[in-house]
Scaffold this motif. Sequence first.
Motif, PDB file in Angstrom:
ATOM      1  N   LYS A   1       0.894  -1.341   0.093  1.00  0.00           N
ATOM      2  CA  LYS A   1      -0.015  -0.027  -0.134  1.00  0.00           C
ATOM      3  C   LYS A   1       0.906   1.124  -0.056  1.00  0.00           C
ATOM      4  O   LYS A   1       1.807   1.255   0.775  1.00  0.00           O
ATOM      5  CB  LYS A   1      -0.912  -0.048   1.282  1.00  0.00           C
ATOM      6  N   SER A   2       0.599   2.118  -0.858  1.00  0.00           N
ATOM      7  CA  SER A   2       1.351   3.610  -0.968  1.00  0.00           C
ATOM      8  C   SER A   2       0.525   4.478  -0.060  1.00  0.00           C
ATOM      9  O   SER A   2      -0.561   4.484   0.366  1.00  0.00           O
ATOM     10  CB  SER A   2       1.158   4.012  -2.370  1.00  0.00           C
ATOM     11  N   THR A   3       1.575   5.314   0.553  1.00  0.00           N
ATOM     12  CA  THR A   3       1.072   6.307   1.866  1.00  0.00           C
ATOM     13  C   THR A   3       1.625   7.628   1.239  1.00  0.00           C
ATOM     14  O   THR A   3       2.559   7.591   0.400  1.00  0.00           O
ATOM     15  CB  THR A   3       1.678   6.015   3.017  1.00  0.00           C
TER      16      THR A   3
ATOM     17  N   ASN B   1       9.829  12.569   4.544  1.00  0.00           N
ATOM     18  CA  ASN B   1       9.703  11.386   5.382  1.00  0.00           C
ATOM     19  C   ASN B   1      10.845  11.491   6.183  1.00  0.00           C
ATOM     20  O   ASN B   1      11.559  10.381   6.694  1.00  0.00           O
ATOM     21  CB  ASN B   1       9.456   9.991   4.341  1.00  0.00           C
TER      22      ASN B   1
END
Length: 84
Positions: A4-6, A37
């Motif tokens: 899953k990408s965030t 990030n």
Amino acid sequence: MREKSTAAIIEIIEKGATTSGDEPGESVIAPNEVRLNGQSLLASADDPVIVHEISTRGDELVRVTLTLLARRVSIRAENDPEGA
């Protein structure tokens, strides 16, 4: 299964400064560092960070445009070895 990408966490900060304890409007922040990030990045003063319009609508995202200085750019399939 696909990971899953965030969305990215982008910090535009004045390193070493604090505004805690200041009254609203009492201090000015002069950003001198960009982090993505949590990782500090090299960014050019000639190409400033652009934070696009921010909406109060809950279904809209915040868009940011960054121009970064890269040491190397790799464009390849994820599972291909680098440099091949």
